[in-house]
Design a protein around this motif. Structure first.
Motif, short mmCIF file in Angstrom:
data_model
loop_
_atom_site.label_atom_id
_atom_site.label_comp_id
_atom_site.label_asym_id
_atom_site.label_seq_id
_atom_site.Cartn_x
_atom_site.Cartn_y
_atom_site.Cartn_z
N ASN A 102 1.70 4.36 -67.81
CA ASN A 102 2.84 3.57 -68.24
C ASN A 102 4.15 4.32 -68.01
N LYS A 131 7.99 4.81 -68.99
CA LYS A 131 9.03 4.53 -69.96
C LYS A 131 10.29 4.19 -69.18
N PRO A 173 11.40 -2.98 -70.72
CA PRO A 173 12.34 -2.08 -71.41
C PRO A 173 13.56 -1.74 -70.57
N GLU A 174 13.44 -1.82 -69.24
CA GLU A 174 14.59 -1.51 -68.40
C GLU A 174 15.71 -2.52 -68.57
N PHE A 207 1.85 7.95 -70.94
CA PHE A 207 3.25 7.55 -70.74
C PHE A 207 4.02 8.62 -69.96
N ASP A 246 8.01 9.58 -68.03
CA ASP A 246 9.44 9.28 -68.01
C ASP A 246 10.12 10.17 -66.98
N LYS A 248 13.16 2.42 -70.05
CA LYS A 248 14.47 2.13 -70.65
C LYS A 248 15.57 3.00 -70.03
N ASN A 299 0.95 0.13 -66.61
CA ASN A 299 1.76 -0.55 -67.63
C ASN A 299 0.95 -1.57 -68.43
#
Length: 320
Positions: A128, A130, A161-162, A275, A277, A132, A116
């Motif tokens: 990193n 993601k 972002p979370e 990144f 997710d 969110k 991150n």
């Protein structure tokens, strides 16, 4: 010879692994740097599990160093690890990206991996998450389960972002729910986190998202005392109390480190910022508390699967 083997076995889980079949690829030996300890039950422990998984996958010696919390200390550790033949060093946190950017030119044969952060040098990589979406789903659960219609986020920093995701997810699930947000401004300031928690409890918040891996365990323990609830963070924290932890937003950083090691071994690990997710299988939701209705669990699993398939969160699906 027997003495050497015995010593190696004794310290296998403490300092390094006994030699197995060495990797036939680019990876020689791997090491992990953690800012605090590997025994915190959350962040440091996850990183250590990743290191052990790398050893299981590739064999060979592994090393870890704790309390790596300044550029000077990190550089001394890197010098030591270079002498041991390590050519993959994982810094378990965003702070290591800056350290590695500054010192990596001196060690061109070592690949530096941080988490991150912002990797800028040819032999540095930052992994990193993601985050969110995981926050969004956590917010949905908290809003659904709140009795007071007031829930709280106790975060480390305002850039997470979370946190934004949690607020949006709560609003999607129940527009009547109010979300209080407080920032500790650090990952492991337990005293400040508990002070802020007490303030939020006095405001009537009944479900919390302690989004800081260094302080969320003591926060959860305090919530258990108060018979309140939490959404687990980073690890599946249901083991801390199935009637306290409604579910967890899990980041499988240990799996991610193995993937990075596999790429590095094939000389395919890219420089710069990568990144990941939910679609990559490294962010998942944990098991649900028996307090959460089965019908709502099924609804959550449906939305989670739709996000994996479409990349759209529930509010975006509604808009579409």
């Amino acid at each position: 010879m027997l003495k050497k083997i015995g010593i190696c076995m004794l310290f296998a889980l403490l300092l390094s692994g006994c030699d197995k079949t060495e990797s036939s690829g680019h990876l020689k030996k791997a090491a992990l740097l953690v800012p605090n300890t590997i025994n915190d039950q959350v962040w440091g422990t996850k990183g250590y599990k990743g290191l052990l998984a790398i050893q299981s996958r590739f064999g060979g010696n592994i090393f870890y160093k704790e309390k790596m919390n300044s550029k000077f200390i990190v550089e001394q550790a890197v010098k030591d690890l270079q002498g041991k033949g390590v050519n993959l060093i994982i810094g378990h946190g965003s702070e290591y990206a800056e350290y590695f950017n500054e010192i990596s030119d001196k060690y061109p044969d070592i690949r530096f991996v941080s988490f991150n952060g912002n990797a800028t040098k040819p032999n540095t990589t930052s992994l990193n998450f993601k985050a969110k979406a995981m926050g969004f789903f956590g917010g949905m659960v908290a809003a659904e389960m709140s009795q007071t219609k007031q829930i709280g986020v106790l975060a480390a920093y305002d850039w997470q972002p979370e946190v934004k995701g949690f607020i949006e997810g709560a609003g999607f699930q129940d527009q009547q729910v109010k979300v209080d947000v407080e920032y500790v401004n650090g990952w492991d300031d337990e005293e400040k986190a508990l002070q802020l928690l007490n303030k939020m409890i006095s405001n009537g918040d009944d479900i919390f998202y302690p989004a800081g891996d260094g302080f969320n365990v003591p926060v959860i323990e305090r919530l258990k005392e108060k018979q309140l609830y939490a959404i687990g963070y980073v690890s599946d924290q249901s083991n801390l109390g199935s009637t306290t932890i409604l579910t967890s937003t899990i980041q499988n950083v240990d799996d991610l480190y193995v993937r990075a090691a596999e790429k590095f071994d094939k000389n395919e690990l890219k420089s710069g910022n990568l990144f990941f997710d939910i679609q990559d299988g490294v962010i998942i939701m944990g098991q649900y508390s028996p307090l959460v209705k089965k019908s709502f669990q099924a609804e959550m699993k449906k939305y989670f699967q739709l996000y994996k398939e479409t990349g759209k969160l529930p509010d975006e699906l509604k808009e579409g």
